[in-house]
Write a protein that holds these residues in place. Structure first.
Motif, PDB file in Angstrom:
ATOM      1  N   SER A  34       0.839  -1.198   0.000  1.00 58.07           N
ATOM      2  CA  SER A  34       0.000   0.000   0.000  1.00 58.07           C
ATOM      3  C   SER A  34       0.871   1.244   0.000  1.00 58.07           C
ATOM      4  O   SER A  34       2.051   1.191   0.322  1.00 58.07           O
ATOM      5  N   PHE A  35       0.270   2.365  -0.375  1.00 52.49           N
ATOM      6  CA  PHE A  35       0.958   3.648  -0.342  1.00 52.49           C
ATOM      7  C   PHE A  35       0.819   4.322   1.018  1.00 52.49           C
ATOM      8  O   PHE A  35       1.721   5.013   1.469  1.00 52.49           O
ATOM      9  N   LEU A  36      -0.344   4.143   1.650  1.00 58.57           N
ATOM     10  CA  LEU A  36      -0.626   4.791   2.923  1.00 58.57           C
ATOM     11  C   LEU A  36      -1.486   3.863   3.758  1.00 58.57           C
ATOM     12  O   LEU A  36      -2.424   3.239   3.238  1.00 58.57           O
ATOM     13  N   ASN A  37      -1.170   3.751   5.039  1.00 60.00           N
ATOM     14  CA  ASN A  37      -1.964   2.960   5.979  1.00 60.00           C
ATOM     15  C   ASN A  37      -2.538   3.903   7.024  1.00 60.00           C
ATOM     16  O   ASN A  37      -1.795   4.615   7.696  1.00 60.00           O
ATOM     17  N   ALA A  38      -3.863   3.924   7.121  1.00 58.37           N
ATOM     18  CA  ALA A  38      -4.535   4.786   8.092  1.00 58.37           C
ATOM     19  C   ALA A  38      -5.704   4.017   8.686  1.00 58.37           C
ATOM     20  O   ALA A  38      -6.560   3.526   7.946  1.00 58.37           O
ATOM     21  N   MET A 127       3.611  10.531  -4.104  1.00 58.73           N
ATOM     22  CA  MET A 127       4.211  11.019  -2.861  1.00 58.73           C
ATOM     23  C   MET A 127       3.534  12.312  -2.400  1.00 58.73           C
ATOM     24  O   MET A 127       3.293  12.502  -1.207  1.00 58.73           O
ATOM     25  N   SER A 128       3.223  13.185  -3.343  1.00 57.29           N
ATOM     26  CA  SER A 128       2.523  14.431  -2.993  1.00 57.29           C
ATOM     27  C   SER A 128       1.112  14.148  -2.499  1.00 57.29           C
ATOM     28  O   SER A 128       0.673  14.707  -1.482  1.00 57.29           O
ATOM     29  N   LEU A 129       0.403  13.285  -3.213  1.00 61.03           N
ATOM     30  CA  LEU A 129      -0.984  12.951  -2.858  1.00 61.03           C
ATOM     31  C   LEU A 129      -1.054  12.325  -1.472  1.00 61.03           C
ATOM     32  O   LEU A 129      -1.769  12.812  -0.590  1.00 61.03           O
ATOM     33  N   PHE A 130      -0.316  11.243  -1.281  1.00 62.25           N
ATOM     34  CA  PHE A 130      -0.418  10.524  -0.019  1.00 62.25           C
ATOM     35  C   PHE A 130       0.287  11.263   1.124  1.00 62.25           C
ATOM     36  O   PHE A 130      -0.073  11.083   2.283  1.00 62.25           O
ATOM     37  N   GLY A 131       1.262  12.095   0.810  1.00 65.25           N
ATOM     38  CA  GLY A 131       1.865  12.941   1.838  1.00 65.25           C
ATOM     39  C   GLY A 131       0.883  13.978   2.350  1.00 65.25           C
ATOM     40  O   GLY A 131       0.796  14.238   3.561  1.00 65.25           O
ATOM     41  N   THR A 132       0.117  14.580   1.433  1.00 60.37           N
ATOM     42  CA  THR A 132      -0.909  15.552   1.832  1.00 60.37           C
ATOM     43  C   THR A 132      -1.997  14.884   2.659  1.00 60.37           C
ATOM     44  O   THR A 132      -2.400  15.404   3.709  1.00 60.37           O
ATOM     45  N   ASN A 150       5.391   2.994  -1.894  1.00 65.07           N
ATOM     46  CA  ASN A 150       6.183   4.180  -2.228  1.00 65.07           C
ATOM     47  C   ASN A 150       7.634   3.804  -2.501  1.00 65.07           C
ATOM     48  O   ASN A 150       8.245   4.296  -3.454  1.00 65.07           O
ATOM     49  N   TRP A 151       8.175   2.931  -1.692  1.00 67.59           N
ATOM     50  CA  TRP A 151       9.582   2.578  -1.807  1.00 67.59           C
ATOM     51  C   TRP A 151       9.803   1.549  -2.900  1.00 67.59           C
ATOM     52  O   TRP A 151      10.875   1.532  -3.525  1.00 67.59           O
ATOM     53  N   LEU A 152       8.812   0.703  -3.154  1.00 64.62           N
ATOM     54  CA  LEU A 152       8.897  -0.195  -4.305  1.00 64.62           C
ATOM     55  C   LEU A 152       8.908   0.604  -5.604  1.00 64.62           C
ATOM     56  O   LEU A 152       9.655   0.302  -6.535  1.00 64.62           O
ATOM     57  N   ALA A 153       8.064   1.639  -5.657  1.00 63.38           N
ATOM     58  CA  ALA A 153       8.014   2.491  -6.849  1.00 63.38           C
ATOM     59  C   ALA A 153       9.330   3.259  -7.012  1.00 63.38           C
ATOM     60  O   ALA A 153       9.805   3.443  -8.140  1.00 63.38           O
ATOM     61  N   LEU A 154       9.927   3.711  -5.909  1.00 65.65           N
ATOM     62  CA  LEU A 154      11.216   4.393  -5.995  1.00 65.65           C
ATOM     63  C   LEU A 154      12.296   3.439  -6.492  1.00 65.65           C
ATOM     64  O   LEU A 154      13.137   3.813  -7.321  1.00 65.65           O
ATOM     65  N   GLY A 155      12.273   2.203  -6.022  1.00 69.81           N
ATOM     66  CA  GLY A 155      13.221   1.199  -6.516  1.00 69.81           C
ATOM     67  C   GLY A 155      13.041   0.935  -8.001  1.00 69.81           C
ATOM     68  O   GLY A 155      14.018   0.790  -8.741  1.00 69.81           O
ATOM     69  N   ALA A 156      11.789   0.888  -8.450  1.00 67.48           N
ATOM     70  CA  ALA A 156      11.520   0.703  -9.881  1.00 67.48           C
ATOM     71  C   ALA A 156      12.012   1.902 -10.682  1.00 67.48           C
ATOM     72  O   ALA A 156      12.545   1.741 -11.786  1.00 67.48           O
ATOM     73  N   LEU A 157      11.841   3.096 -10.133  1.00 72.94           N
ATOM     74  CA  LEU A 157      12.316   4.306 -10.814  1.00 72.94           C
ATOM     75  C   LEU A 157      13.836   4.270 -10.975  1.00 72.94           C
ATOM     76  O   LEU A 157      14.361   4.553 -12.063  1.00 72.94           O
TER      77      LEU A 157
END
Length: 182
Positions: A34-38, A127-132, A150-157
């Protein structure tokens, strides 16, 4: 092998494809990513825990997080599966380039560059969306933490960036069959 110079780009494109596939099947399909856990919710590309799979969604939590802008930004997350497809095509053309002809390596370079661009845009927006959303939920007193997508996507980038650079260098590799030279 016709071109061993294409192999590092091939490896990085394959790695990025796998990471982007993992990101793409995040919540609600695979709740471990997931991108964000709430609270009890995990937010992914196509929705959140307990929602149907859809492109673009509203957040099911209280607060001022369901604005039109934040809702519209959830539609942009579709760039992750698009980047996964582009990196998969780059990998396939890289196989052709490594085994047969320089044109496959050239196409791998172009597709890896396009996948890098898609992943970069998607990562910055996510990152902007889920950070906000994370900051707004925390100001409401709701515990919200970053997810692993988020970190999987950064690794892919990073893998795509390295893949497109090494594929570009692989274009200049040796493509003639060694047995035909005398």
């Amino acid at each position: 092998m016709a071109a061993s110079g294409a192999l590092p780009g091939l490896f990085f494109c394959f790695s990025a494809m796998l990471l982007l596939i993992f990101v793409s099947v995040s919540s609600p399909t695979w709740n471990s990513i997931s991108f964000l856990n709430a609270n009890q919710y995990a937010f992914g590309v196509f929705g959140y825990t307990g929602s149907k799979v859809q492109v673009g969604y509203y957040f099911p939590l209280p607060g001022d997080i369901n604005t039109g802008i934040l809702h519209s930004l959830t539609f942009v997350l579709i760039l992750y599966p698009i980047a996964a497809g582009l990196s998969g095509l780059a990998f396939l053309f890289g196989v052709c380039g490594a085994g047969y002809h320089r044109a496959g390596t050239v196409l791998m370079t172009l597709l890896a560059g396009l996948a890098t661009l898609c992943t970069l845009v998607a990562w910055i927006i996510s990152m902007s969306l889920f950070g906000t959303v994370r900051n707004r939920l925390r100001s409401e007193g709701i515990n919200a933490n970053w997810g692993n997508a988020n970190w999987l996507a950064l690794g892919a980038l990073v893998a795509l960036l390295l893949g497109s650079c090494t594929a570009a260098c692989g274009i200049f590799g040796h493509y003639r069959d060694r047995r035909s030279r005398r």
